[in-house]
Scaffold this motif. Structure first.
Motif, PDB file in Angstrom:
ATOM      1  N   GLU A 191      -4.584  -1.076  -1.778  1.00  0.00           N
ATOM      2  CA  GLU A 191      -4.514  -0.446  -3.000  1.00  0.00           C
ATOM      3  C   GLU A 191      -3.323   0.460  -3.308  1.00  0.00           C
ATOM      4  O   GLU A 191      -4.061   2.259  -3.401  1.00  0.00           O
ATOM      5  N   ALA A 251      -1.696   5.162  -9.866  1.00  0.00           N
ATOM      6  CA  ALA A 251      -2.222   3.857 -10.049  1.00  0.00           C
ATOM      7  C   ALA A 251      -2.274   3.294 -11.500  1.00  0.00           C
ATOM      8  O   ALA A 251      -2.924   3.872 -12.332  1.00  0.00           O
ATOM      9  N   THR A 269       4.811  -0.939  -4.983  1.00  0.00           N
ATOM     10  CA  THR A 269       3.616  -2.562  -5.044  1.00  0.00           C
ATOM     11  C   THR A 269       4.329  -3.024  -3.953  1.00  0.00           C
ATOM     12  O   THR A 269       4.746  -3.494  -3.053  1.00  0.00           O
ATOM     13  N   THR A 293      -0.566   0.786  -4.036  1.00  0.00           N
ATOM     14  CA  THR A 293       0.690   0.139  -5.548  1.00  0.00           C
ATOM     15  C   THR A 293       0.074   0.795  -6.005  1.00  0.00           C
ATOM     16  O   THR A 293      -1.050   1.594  -6.693  1.00  0.00           O
ATOM     17  N   ALA A 294       1.539   2.250  -6.505  1.00  0.00           N
ATOM     18  CA  ALA A 294       1.138   2.904  -7.464  1.00  0.00           C
ATOM     19  C   ALA A 294       3.011   3.310  -8.225  1.00  0.00           C
ATOM     20  O   ALA A 294       3.193   3.264  -7.347  1.00  0.00           O
TER      21      ALA A 294
END
Length: 121
Positions: free
Chosen positions: A88, A40, A118, A90-91
């Motif tokens: 959370e 992230a 995303t 998202t990375a």
């Protein structure tokens, strides 16, 4: 030399699903535990899911019950099915060898370009 090509990322709403794929070429894939790492923004890369050649799996607590890792040894491909995604998650997601949850993968020289996930709220 190992080459890793990840795909399947995208933009999804919270609660949605995505399936990531990673095609590996070169020596070592078929005998290695393989995993999915994620990074992230502003954070280190962490292994969140892993699978042995025989199919034994290992997950971070944060993804357990929501993510499923699988592999097709004949196709040199590792998958990550991600359900009930949240913000959370998202990375940038990468695949590589690995087994220990939370490891950074610093011992591996070769990385693919990753695939961006995303999750919007």
């Amino acid at each position: 030399q190992v080459q890793l090509v990840e795909s399947g990322g995208g933009l999804v709403q919270a609660g949605g699903s995505l399936r990531l794929s990673c095609v590996a070429s070169g020596s070592g894939f078929s005998i290695s535990a393989m995993g999915w790492y994620r990074q992230a923004p502003g954070k280190q890369r962490d292994l969140v899911a892993a699978i042995t050649r025989a199919g034994r799996t290992n997950y971070a607590d944060s993804v357990k019950g929501r993510f499923t890792i699988s592999r097709d040894n004949a196709k040199n491909t590792v998958y990550l099915q991600m359900n009930n995604l949240n913000v959370e998650d998202t990375a940038l997601y990468y695949c590589n060898q690995g087994w220990t949850i939370g490891s950074k993968g610093d011992e591996y020289d070769y990385w693919g370009q990753g695939t961006q996930v995303t999750v919007s709220s």
